[in-house]
Design a protein around this motif. Structure first.
Motif, short mmCIF file in Angstrom:
data_model
loop_
_atom_site.label_atom_id
_atom_site.label_comp_id
_atom_site.label_asym_id
_atom_site.label_seq_id
_atom_site.Cartn_x
_atom_site.Cartn_y
_atom_site.Cartn_z
N VAL A 17 0.79 -1.24 0.00
CA VAL A 17 0.00 0.00 0.00
C VAL A 17 0.82 1.29 0.00
O VAL A 17 0.26 2.38 -0.03
N VAL A 72 -5.15 6.90 8.80
CA VAL A 72 -5.76 7.97 9.60
C VAL A 72 -6.62 8.77 8.63
O VAL A 72 -6.12 9.34 7.66
N SER A 75 -10.47 14.27 8.37
CA SER A 75 -10.73 15.22 7.27
C SER A 75 -11.90 16.11 7.64
O SER A 75 -12.76 15.71 8.43
N ARG A 79 -9.96 21.79 4.98
CA ARG A 79 -9.11 21.43 6.13
C ARG A 79 -7.81 22.22 6.18
O ARG A 79 -7.47 22.78 7.22
N GLY A 113 -5.85 10.50 -1.83
CA GLY A 113 -5.99 10.33 -0.38
C GLY A 113 -7.16 11.19 0.09
O GLY A 113 -7.02 11.99 1.01
N GLU A 119 -12.41 16.71 1.07
CA GLU A 119 -11.46 17.45 0.23
C GLU A 119 -11.97 17.58 -1.22
O GLU A 119 -12.04 18.71 -1.73
N ASP A 145 -8.60 6.77 -2.70
CA ASP A 145 -8.07 6.46 -1.37
C ASP A 145 -7.88 4.95 -1.25
O ASP A 145 -8.55 4.18 -1.97
#
Ligand SMILES: C[S@@+](CC[C@H](N)C(=O)[O-])C[C@H]1O[C@@H](n2cnc3c(N)ncnc32)[C@H](O)[C@@H]1O
Length: 197
Positions: A17, A72, A75, A79, A113, A119, A145
């Motif tokens: 990953v 983690v 969000s 942000r 991500g 976002e 993601d």
């Protein structure tokens, strides 16, 4: 867990990953590995390592669960205020102006991500605010993601007040509808923009 096996896990995670586990997070990683071992009723960490390493459907399903623990997903809308100010006031207006000048109304933005979607949806809001005739444009906002659970929430587009801590109330009212004690992104934000998550 012995150090050699821990290093094997760290390499496997990096290869599979792309996550780099920092030394200060080693204990945390061990806790997560043992959580999965307990849940799967395995007796040894080596068995869990072999399960992850074997490239089959069971391993793929287990990676999804493991990644959910490893990542983690913090969000919220807009942000990183500095980045969004720069995008809104400098970068995107510049790109839009030059695209308009060359009559090439195409805009592609990638939120790599993207976690639970705040976002890419913040980007969609900025784009709609900056381009009044955005429907005449070919706009793609792509969110990706490795955390499938986060992506599921992103596709749903339903958020609690915590996600709106930096968003102006007027923008929240314009782009979201109240929904079962939370807020749901209006379909118009997704439609037309080709917002793919
Ligand atoms: C802290 S969140 C940030 C979310 C969003 N970018 C923001 O700033 O609000 C980090 C996200 O990056 C994702 N991530 C970490 N490594 C990744 C990788 N190699 N490929 C894709 N997504 C990754 C995590 O799953 C997590 O959802």
């Amino acid at each position: 867990m012995n150090g050699t096996l821990l290093q094997k896990f760290i390499k496997l995670i990096a290869d599979y990953v792309g996550l780099q586990i920092r030394e200060q997070d080693y204990d945390n990683l061990c806790d997560k590995i043992f959580m999965r071992i307990k849940s799967l009723k395995l007796s040894l960490p080596e068995q869990y390592y072999q399960l992850l390493k074997s490239q089959n459907k069971t391993s793929k399903n287990e990676w999804e669960k493991f990644i959910t623990l490893l990542t983690v997903t913090e969000s919220y809308f807009f942000r990183d205020r500095g980045q969004f100010e720069l995008l809104k006031n400098v970068i995107l207006p510049g790109i839009i102006k030059s695209k308009e000048a060359s009559n090439e109304k195409v805009l592609k933005i990638w939120s790599a991500g993207c976690s639970t979607g705040e976002e890419p949806y913040s980007l969609a809001i900025i784009v709609q605010e900056l381009i009044p005739n955005w429907k005449d444009w070919n706009i793609l906002i792509l969110g990706t993601d490795i955390n499938e659970v986060a992506l599921g929430k992103a596709r749903e587009g339903i958020y609690s007040h915590w996600s709106f801590r930096l968003l102006e109330k007027q923008i929240q009212d314009k782009y979201f509808d109240k929904f079962q004690g939370k807020w749901k992104l209006k379909e118009q934000v997704k439609k037309g923009l080709s917002l793919t998550i």
